[in-house]
Design an enzyme around this catalytic site. Structure first.
Site, PDB file in Angstrom:
ATOM      1  N   ASP A  46      -3.739  -1.699  -0.772  1.00  0.00           N
ATOM      2  CA  ASP A  46      -3.856  -0.010  -0.955  1.00  0.00           C
ATOM      3  C   ASP A  46      -4.900   0.459  -0.377  1.00  0.00           C
ATOM      4  OD1 ASP A  46      -3.179   2.601  -1.947  1.00  0.00           O
ATOM      5  OD2 ASP A  46      -3.074   2.361  -3.779  1.00  0.00           O
TER       6      ASP A  46
HETATM    7  C1  BGC Z   1      -2.132   5.436  -2.819  1.00  0.00           C
HETATM    8  C2  BGC Z   1      -0.847   4.672  -2.664  1.00  0.00           C
HETATM    9  C3  BGC Z   1      -0.508   4.986  -1.180  1.00  0.00           C
HETATM   10  C4  BGC Z   1      -1.683   5.169  -0.180  1.00  0.00           C
HETATM   11  C5  BGC Z   1      -1.253   5.455   1.376  1.00  0.00           C
HETATM   12  C6  BGC Z   1      -3.054   5.484  -2.134  1.00  0.00           C
HETATM   13  O1  BGC Z   1      -4.044   6.421  -2.344  1.00  0.00           O
HETATM   14  O2  BGC Z   1      -2.477   4.866  -4.070  1.00  0.00           O
HETATM   15  O3  BGC Z   1       0.131   4.864  -3.401  1.00  0.00           O
HETATM   16  O4  BGC Z   1       0.770   4.562  -0.739  1.00  0.00           O
HETATM   17  O5  BGC Z   1      -2.744   5.841  -0.540  1.00  0.00           O
HETATM   18  O6  BGC Z   1      -1.413   6.837   1.352  1.00  0.00           O
END
Ligand code: BGC
Length: 719
Positions: free
Chosen positions: A257
């Site tokens: 993530d």
């Molecule tokens: C979120 C994810 C997301 C990623 C990319 C993160 O802050 O937890 O769910 O896919 O950002 O945008």
């Protein structure tokens, strides 16, 4: 030699780490940004993947740099969070879960994939599969609701929809099952907080949807930001290498993530970026999203002997394999060359409207307030969400503009050209200003009915959107109470439309309004979908995928609870209950009214004696005794009354739908392989235990409304 072997033979360490790096463009930012222009790094081959890039021309321009100007010409993998649509939005996932319809779940993912791939994208960070039983957690909106079995069905459908039959197709996206695992169990519903749950809950509640995604062939998995009993998921060898890769045989890519690898330092398990990178790589994380820990940390980790080159190679190979499977080597520009036709977009909007209408859960409809009578002359459409087109998008709106979404006001005006549809906002969603309330209240006395549009702003759910108070924000309660009081005094019906990314805790509103619709965030066509239900063009059929609490103190509240040794008994003080509120939810899982009225009878379960190799056949008759045609959703639950481990009071095992005209009776059938009655025994290994099991069928997870049959389980041969 394969293309990948040849490439691997030529790659420098920096180029390899580039393939393990995903950087953001500046379009949508979901976390701390690492500033700078990526173009030189793409040309140098030291950034191999991008996120948050939109627009076919931009995507192509970046892809061209990688393919035509980098030394090895390896194409970029470019992804975005296409959570409930790219530009044309469908309901938020929690809302869409209300459909209980795998075909439609797959279809909206397919449409979203087509739309995004037409702009050159090849990956979506979806589906989000975190079971959530705490509505304080804003990310409840992105997921499948409270039930693991439901989560698994949504997982399969979404993976199928996003990826299609062939990942290499021009309209296929690689799906990313996220956030593995148990993110929904954050302490006190506070986003990013620590998770500490039993191994049983992890296995029974939080893992099944991910296992189902893997079985469906999901291309990638994203570990959760959170720790699990002290081991951050980004560094969790047991769950990533052990379960995901080992036991489930997942061969795809694990993408971290946003900045999660660097955050291992904050978690307190890594002293610096090199240690953080080593932890993640050793656990099996292939792509570093936005922490730049692999590029900067892994060379040091190699020197310190914290990681082996072979592990880096293993991850690079997985990333290149995914790019190959996506057809990116052979046709790097295949996605994004053909813009979609207007006819396709019109069709998609039509689908969004229909799906939106089916996602609405009619929580209450006293005295047949709905559908609105055709004789209606003057209608008040009031509240801060009555004319709020951009809010209809809900959280995670992908690349959707603020414009072009349908508000309740414009939907109703279009549907009721012969009625006067009058609007006043009353209050803003969050502000303390109450000066607009009087005008709204005055209007109420002059109309035939009042549609009261209240709830949360889109940004109040989704990531970093935990709330401790689950009532209406701002001065909306004061506003709604004033409206309800005036309406009661002048005998005008009030239909409350509730917008939220979670089940709000509003017993007072449900008590006083004549009808209440949970409209979640329905996406681009929200106002039309809502108007379809209000006017009776569509009979509501959505069923809530989460239990609605009557008090915040009941949270977490869910139907799959295990029995107490002292079940609640109002006559016995020392039993499991509250002194100040009932145990029962305001609305159980599965609740949702229609414009029909259904009566269940004649439950038949065969055979009565079931062996482990059998499939149980369940049939029940359903009669529409209401005055209108409608669709009923029939749920199948089981309860193992006596086992080596206390089993939940109800376990969801199936659902189906039936459309019935007034007065019509139909019979539905469900089948349940006996092997589905296995559970995790005392040692957490699957067991199949002979004995009695209840089969419960009906409209929702309220036991008093279910028909009950009993079967006896046994082995096909003595063991
Ligand atoms: C979120 C994810 C997301 C990623 C990319 C993160 O802050 O937890 O769910 O896919 O950002 O945008």
């Amino acid at each position: 030699m394969s293309r990948i072997d040849t490439l691997m033979g030529k790659m420098t360490l920096a180029e390899k780490l580039g393939q393990l790096t995903m950087a953001a463009s500046s379009y949508t930012v979901t976390g701390p940004i690492i500033a700078g222009d990526s173009t030189d790094a793409i040309k140098a081959g030291t950034i191999g993947n991008l996120l948050n890039m939109v627009g076919a021309a931009h995507v192509r321009q970046m892809q061209r740099l990688a393919v035509e100007e980098s030394r090895l010409g390896i194409p970029l993998l470019i992804g975005l969070d296409i959570v409930h649509g790219h530009r044309i939005l469908f309901p938020v996932p929690l809302g869409e879960a209300s459909l209980f319809d795998p075909e439609t779940w797959a279809l909206t993912a397919r449409e979203s994939a087509m739309e995004a791939a037409a702009e050159g994208l090849a990956m979506t960070f979806a589906p989000m599969l975190d079971v959530a039983r705490d509505p304080r957690w804003g990310r409840s909106a992105e997921g499948p609701g409270e039930d693991p079995w439901l989560g698994a069905r949504i997982a399969e459908a979404k993976v199928r929809g996003f990826q299609g039959a062939d990942l290499a197709a021009a309209d296929a996206l690689a799906a990313v099952a996220k956030h593995y695992c148990a993110y929904g169990a954050v302490t006190a519903g506070r986003d990013y907080a620590s998770v500490d749950i039993s191994a049983r809950t992890l296995r029974e509640v939080h893992m099944p949807a991910f296992e189902a995604a893997v079985a469906a062939g999901v291309a990638a998995v994203m570990p959760a930001f959170t720790d699990l009993a002290g081991i951050p998921m980004t560094a969790n060898k047991e769950l990533l290498r052990g379960w995901l890769r080992g036991r489930w045989g997942f061969k795809g890519v694990i993408v971290s993530d946003y900045n999660a690898i660097a955050e291992l330092i904050n978690h307190g398990i890594a002293a610096d970026l090199a240690e953080a990178a080593a932890h993640a790589l050793n656990a099996g994380v292939d792509i570093d999203m936005m922490a730049d820990a692999y590029r900067h940390g892994l060379p040091i980790a190699l020197e310190r002997g914290l990681v082996a080159m072979a592990q880096i190679d293993e991850s690079v190979r997985r990333v290149l394999t995914l790019k190959e499977q996506l057809g990116l080597f052979d046709h790097p520009y295949r996605r994004g060359t053909t813009p979609e036709s207007n006819a396709t977009l019109t069709q998609r909007r039509r689908l969004a409207r229909a799906v939106g209408a089916r996602a609405i859960v009619m929580l209450k409809n006293d005295k047949e307030t709905l559908p609105l009578p055709a004789s209606l002359r003057r209608l008040a459409v009031i509240g801060p969400l009555a004319d709020a087109p951009a809010e209809m998008r809900g959280p995670w709106w992908g690349a959707a503009d603020t414009e072009g979404h349908v508000s309740v006001l414009s939907g109703l005006r279009a549907m009721l050209p012969h009625s006067q549809v009058l609007y006043v906002p009353g209050v803003a969603i969050e502000s303390e200003d109450v000066s607009g309330i009087a005008a709204a209240v005055d209007l109420c006395a002059t109309v035939d009915a009042i549609v009261l549009c209240v709830g949360e702003a889109a940004v109040m759910s989704g990531e970093a959107a935990s709330r401790a108070h689950l009532d209406l924000p701002g001065k909306q309660r004061e506003f709604a109470e004033a409206v309800l009081e005036r309406a009661r005094a002048s005998a005008k019906p009030v239909i409350a439309i509730l917008f939220s990314g979670r089940p709000l805790v509003v017993p007072w509103l449900v008590e006083s309004a004549d009808a209440v619709l949970a409209a979640w965030f329905l996406g681009s066509e929200a106002g039309n979908s809502i108007s379809d239900v209000l006017t009776g063009r569509v009979s509501p059929s959505g069923r809530t995928p989460v239990t609605w609490a009557r008090a915040e103190g009941q949270i977490p509240i869910f139907f799959g609870e295990r029995p107490s040794g002292r079940p609640a008994n109002p006559k016995d003080h020392f039993t499991s209950k509250y002194l100040d509120v009932a145990n029962e939810p305001l609305f159980p899982f599965g609740h949702g009214l229609t414009y029909g009225l259904f009566v269940y009878s004649n439950l038949r379960v065969t055979p009565a004696d079931v062996e482990d190799i059998d499939t149980i056949q369940i049939r029940v008759d359903v009669r529409n005794v209401g005055a209108r045609a409608a669709q009923e959703t029939v749920f199948l639950f089981t309860h193992d009354k006596l086992a080596s481990v206390a089993r939940p009071l109800l376990e969801l095992k199936g659902f189906t739908k039936i459309d019935l005209r007034p007065g019509e009776t139909g019979s539905v059938s469900l089948s349940l392989p006996a092997t589905e009655l296995r559970f995790l025994g005392p040692e957490l290994e699957p067991v199949f235990e002979p004995g009695e099991v209840e089969i419960l069928v009906g409209p929702c997870a309220d036991r008093s409304r279910l028909l009950v049959g009993t079967i006896r389980l046994s082995w096909s041969r003595p063991c």
